[in-house]
Design an enzyme around this catalytic site. Structure first.
Site, PDB file in Angstrom:
ATOM      1  N   SER A  48       0.790  -1.234   0.000  1.00 29.03           N
ATOM      2  CA  SER A  48       0.000   0.000   0.000  1.00 29.03           C
ATOM      3  C   SER A  48       0.822   1.285   0.000  1.00 29.03           C
ATOM      4  CB  SER A  48      -0.969   0.021   1.182  1.00 29.03           C
ATOM      5  OG  SER A  48      -0.283   0.187   2.394  1.00 29.03           O
TER       6      SER A  48
ATOM      7  N   LYS B 136       0.347   4.519   6.676  1.00 30.52           N
ATOM      8  CA  LYS B 136      -0.315   5.328   5.641  1.00 30.52           C
ATOM      9  C   LYS B 136       0.171   6.774   5.714  1.00 30.52           C
ATOM     10  CE  LYS B 136      -3.138   1.865   4.750  1.00 30.52           C
ATOM     11  NZ  LYS B 136      -2.805   0.961   3.703  1.00 30.52           N
TER      12      LYS B 136
END
EC number: 3.4.21.-
Length: 167
Positions: A40, A83
């Protein structure tokens, strides 16, 4: 002789407890080493990269847009996620899920942040679960440690632009 052995044992236990407390405080309040897994955050952080996540920013409320953070997963509290902060409380986020035709606008509520992975096509992030509470943030990633050829600070966005901080 028994007294001497007991004294050495208790001394060892005392030092072990002291060093354990120091290590706990260091990892809880200063920072920790994190091995990242999954695609990710590619190309910024690749699968199995090791980063240092400092925790001082979280305690001083210094998390900003563009920072990469380690947070508790909103789906599984035993799992951490890595993230990038895209929006802070009060920000208007224009985004869409991978299968959406139209973009939607979301306001980040008070006490929350909007997180997205750098690899938007392969990231489960705030586009799926919405803004996350600030309290779930464990720390800010500031340094890539492994592999050695990519050792250094993480201060660039995926498109190579320098991230500026307004301090």
């Amino acid at each position: 002789m028994l007294r001497r052995a007991l004294g050495k044992t208790l001394g060892f236990i005392g030092y072990t407890i002291q060093y354990g407390c120091i290590a706990h405080c260091a990892f809880e309040y200063i920072g920790e080493f994190v091995a990242c897994s999954g695609p990710s955050m590619e190309p910024t952080i690749i699968n199995n990269d090791v980063v240092f996540s400092e925790r001082i920013s979280r305690h001083l409320c210094r998390i900003e847009k563009g920072d990469i953070v380690i947070a508790k997963s909103p789906f599984d509290p035993k799992m951490n996620i890595c993230k990038r902060v895209i929006g802070l409380e009060g920000d208007k986020i224009c985004t869409s899920r991978p299968l959406d035709t139209f973009k939607t606008h979301t306001f980040v509520p008070r006490g929350h942040v909007w997180l997205e992975g750098d690899n938007l096509q392969n990231s489960t992030d705030s586009r799926s679960y919405g803004p996350i509470p600030y309290a779930l943030i464990r720390g800010r990633v500031c340094l890539k440690l492994w592999p050695p050829h990519s050792f250094g600070p993480l201060n660039e966005s995926p498109n190579g632009e320098r991230i500026t901080r307004n301090d």
